[in-house]
Each structure stands twice: as C-alpha cells, then as structure tokens.
Scaffold this active site. Structure first.
Site, PDB file in Angstrom:
ATOM      1  N   HIS A   1     -15.893  20.879 -27.294  1.00  0.00           N
ATOM      2  CA  HIS A   1     -16.885  20.357 -28.224  1.00  0.00           C
ATOM      3  C   HIS A   1     -16.931  21.300 -29.419  1.00  0.00           C
ATOM      4  CE1 HIS A   1     -20.913  19.351 -29.761  1.00  0.00           C
ATOM      5  NE2 HIS A   1     -20.872  18.247 -29.036  1.00  0.00           N
TER       6      HIS A   1
ATOM      7  N   ASP B   1     -18.751  26.104 -21.322  1.00  0.00           N
ATOM      8  CA  ASP B   1     -19.686  25.094 -21.797  1.00  0.00           C
ATOM      9  C   ASP B   1     -20.012  24.168 -20.626  1.00  0.00           C
ATOM     10  OD1 ASP B   1     -21.035  22.970 -22.923  1.00  0.00           O
ATOM     11  OD2 ASP B   1     -19.522  22.512 -24.433  1.00  0.00           O
TER      12      ASP B   1
ATOM     13  N   GLN C   1     -21.886  19.143 -20.006  1.00  0.00           N
ATOM     14  CA  GLN C   1     -21.584  17.890 -19.325  1.00  0.00           C
ATOM     15  C   GLN C   1     -21.440  18.049 -17.815  1.00  0.00           C
ATOM     16  OE1 GLN C   1     -21.761  15.073 -20.806  1.00  0.00           O
ATOM     17  NE2 GLN C   1     -21.718  15.716 -22.936  1.00  0.00           N
TER      18      GLN C   1
ATOM     19  N   LYS D   1     -29.824  16.772 -21.803  1.00  0.00           N
ATOM     20  CA  LYS D   1     -28.813  15.986 -21.099  1.00  0.00           C
ATOM     21  C   LYS D   1     -29.101  15.909 -19.602  1.00  0.00           C
ATOM     22  CE  LYS D   1     -25.126  17.324 -24.336  1.00  0.00           C
ATOM     23  NZ  LYS D   1     -24.937  16.082 -25.093  1.00  0.00           N
TER      24      LYS D   1
ATOM     25  N   CYS E   1     -17.604  14.756 -31.490  1.00  0.00           N
ATOM     26  CA  CYS E   1     -17.614  16.216 -31.709  1.00  0.00           C
ATOM     27  C   CYS E   1     -16.405  16.901 -31.073  1.00  0.00           C
ATOM     28  CB  CYS E   1     -18.908  16.839 -31.199  1.00  0.00           C
ATOM     29  SG  CYS E   1     -20.378  16.268 -32.060  1.00  0.00           S
TER      30      CYS E   1
END
Length: 403
Positions: A115, A192, A195, A218, A358
C-alpha cells in the site's frame, strides 16, 4: 448464533450491499455505545488531571491499550502506541526510526505489493538519508518467493517492509519466514497488518516482527484511531515523532526530557474515545472468534469466486485458489472501465471499490491501469453475493456489448 448483521445499524437502516470492507468496515452498535458511554460518563483529558474523572478517563484509555496488546499478543501493553491509523503508524516508524538510524548506501527492501502508506514514507527516508530502495517483486498470482528475498538482502539491508495480506490479491504472505530472512542480515522487519489483523489471528511474538501497523476502522472500530506495535528495544531508542503535550517528562527553556514509551509517541490530547471504540471492536470480534470470522469469510469468498468464474469476460487477479484470497476479489471486466463497473454496481445498491487501491506500482507491475475490488466481512451473506453476481453478469449488456 444471533444474526451478525442485526448488530450493525447501517446494514439495518440502508437497503444496500456493502462490499468495500478492505477500505473500512461497518460499525456494530456496541462500538457506538462504548464511545457514547465514554463521552457521556467518563470524558476528561486522560493523563492530565488528578481528579476522579480524569483518573477514570486515564484508566479507560490504558485498558483499551491492554485490549489491543492482548489481541496481537504483544509482550506488554507499553509496546502498543496509539495513532490515527496504519498510515500514521508507518510514518512514525519511517520518521522516528528510518530518518535517524539509516545512512547513505543502506538499503530498504519493499515489496511491490505495498500500500502507498508502506511505500511513500520509505521513499522519503531514501531521499533524505541516501538509503536505497530495493523492490521485492511478486509473480502474476501475487506470490512473493522467500528465495528471491534471500538474494535481495545483504549486509547493507537495514529494513524490510512487507504487508501481511495484500489489499489487491488478498494473499497472505509468509511473514514469519520473511522476518527470519530480514533478521539473518540484521535488518528490522516492518509489517503492514491493516488487512490481516481484522480477519486472521496475528501473533507478533510468533511472527517475530519488529513493527506492526494496523487501523481500528477496518476492524469494526471508529475512524481516526490505529495502533503501532514495536519491540521495546526499538521504541526505547527512537526519538519522538511529534512534540508537545503529554509526551514530555520535564521541559526547560532550552530542551526537554521525554515521557516513557509509549507516551513519548502520543503528543497532545489523545483520542481516548477512539481507543475505547477500537477496544470494543476487538471485543466484538473476540465474542464471535476468529474461527467463526475466518470460516464465514472463506466460505463466502469461495462461493463468490466460483460464481464470478462462470461469468464470461471476468478475470480475477491473483491466485486460482479462492482460499488464498482472504475475502478480497479484485477483477477486471473486459471492455468496461472499472469506474463504470463500480458506477453500475452503485446504481444497483452495491458498494465496491474501483481504481488503483493505493497500489499503483503493483498495478503497473501487472500491466493494469485500474481494477474493481469486492471485499468481504463476516457480516456479509449469500444474498449479498447473489446480488453482486446478478449485477456483474449484466454489466456488459448494460454497456452495449452483445454478451
């Protein structure tokens, strides 16, 4: 089990199909109630006052930090820094660690599927320090090969930055293996988790990541709150990211000493209501359990994938195995621009995402300008998928194609 959807006011109040969960999840009423309860009954500036109300606010904020730490199995709650979102968490690492500990000719390995929030900060670090950006490429199905990473890292590699779950492919990467490879050359590993943390169990000690960034919005929490996990020894030696407010211990005319970790990274009045909402979102997930969350999302992903593959002119990016998509199905429809695809879905009351998501360098790597993405949460159901499939199967006809 009670109907999960009944816990989400927006899903009850609006007649629509929401399939943009990789961008943000909807919020259950318990999260809204937790935030409201804080502001109605405990609101004061945490960490600032000795009166009862401020002490209560401080305790609520501290408890929320503990809930986040427990979710990811952080060694202690002080290893968790509250931020606005995963983007701010990654910027914190870039500016507090990268700008101060990287030098000319050092190397930063970044996967091509990152991202922008896990790419642009490292571009800035590279520009300001002279460190070199090295890209870790994936194949067309989104596979990052550990053997390739072994060839990329060397004595100059100081950072390796890889997402745990791709927001385009939905593929879960081999983070534990990649962290081991990074550590074999003395590099710090930045993950990261935006997700992954909302959908699968994440254990920072098992994975042995040095930093993990993720967002509350999220994972059923409010917007404007996120978290950064960092190993204690790294957080201790890093300078603050922002200055002022509660991040100080003592201030003189000429300088200051800073508060202990994590407070030295949380300048100004903190987002206590957001932290409490994020913690309640975590408790909401824990009430159902990751076994349930993963089971529902996997079954729906397989169902949607198989139905999509029956539609002519649809190409799904990534793995041929729907189990490897983790609720994310990114696709192109031959002859129809993704923005038109999304607009037609919207006209039918279905929310999907269109664009570059992104991850522009990844799109270029795949020779795509843009794509359409449907992303699931465990409150979605077969009726949502059926409506999505019914609409998708008719889009080319709406656009004037014969089939």
């Amino acid at each position: 089990m009670n109907d999960i959807r009944a816990e989400f006011p927006l899903l009850k109040n609006r007649s629509m199909v929401y399939l943009d969960n990789a961008a943000t999840s909807q919020k259950p009423k318990c999260v809204m109630d937790a935030v409201t309860h804080y502001y109605e009954d405990h609101n004061a500036n945490p960490l600032r006052g000795l009166y009862d109300l401020s002490v209560e606010a401080t305790e609520d904020y501290d408890t929320a930090r503990g809930t986040v730490a427990e979710l990811i199995n952080a060694p202690k709650k002080e290893d968790v820094v509250f931020t606005r979102n995963a983007t701010e968490s990654l910027n914190l690492v870039a500016y507090s660690y990268g700008m101060n500990f990287l030098r000319n000719d050092d190397e930063i390995v970044v996967s091509i599927m990152e991202h922008h929030s896990n790419l642009l900060p490292w571009q800035q670090v590279s520009k300001h320090t002279g460190a070199k950006l090295v890209f870790f490429e994936c194949d067309e199905q989104g596979v990052l090969d550990p053997e390739q990473l072994k060839k990329l890292v060397n004595k100059n590699t100081k950072l390796v930055c890889i997402t745990q779950v791709s927001n385009l492919f939905g593929r879960a990467n081999e983070i534990k293996t990649f962290a081991e490879i990074a550590h074999s050359v003395g590099a710090v590993f930045v993950c990261d988790g935006a997700q992954s943390v909302p959908h699968i169990p994440v254990d920072v000690q098992e994975l042995d990541v040095d930093f993990l960034a993720f967002s509350g919005h999220k994972m059923y929490g409010p917007m404007g709150i996120g978290a950064l996990f960092g190993k204690s020894e790294l957080l201790e030696k890093m300078p603050p990211f922002l200055y002022g407010g509660e991040m100080i211990e003592y201030v003189t005319r000429c300088g200051a000493t800073y508060a202990e970790v994590p407070h030295k990274f949380e300048a100004g009045t903190v987002n206590a209501g957001g932290a409490i909402g994020m913690a309640e979102g975590i408790r909401f997930m824990q009430r159902y359990g990751f076994d349930t969350i993963e089971s529902i999302e996997e079954e729906l992903t397989i169902y949607a994938y198989n139905k999509m593959m029956e539609i002519p002119h649809v190409e799904i990016l990534g793995s041929d195995d729907p189990k490897e998509h983790h609720g994310i199905l990114t696709f192109v429809l031959e002859g129809v621009h993704p923005h038109d695809v999304a607009a037609i879905f919207d006209a039918h009351g279905i929310a999907v995402r269109a664009g570059h998501h992104c991850v522009q360098p990844l799109h270029k790597h795949l020779h795509r300008m843009s794509t359409t993405r449907a992303s699931l949460a465990f409150y979605n159901n077969h009726e949502d998928i059926d409506a999505f499939i019914d609409c998708l199967s008719g889009i080319r006809k709406e656009m004037g194609f014969d089939n």
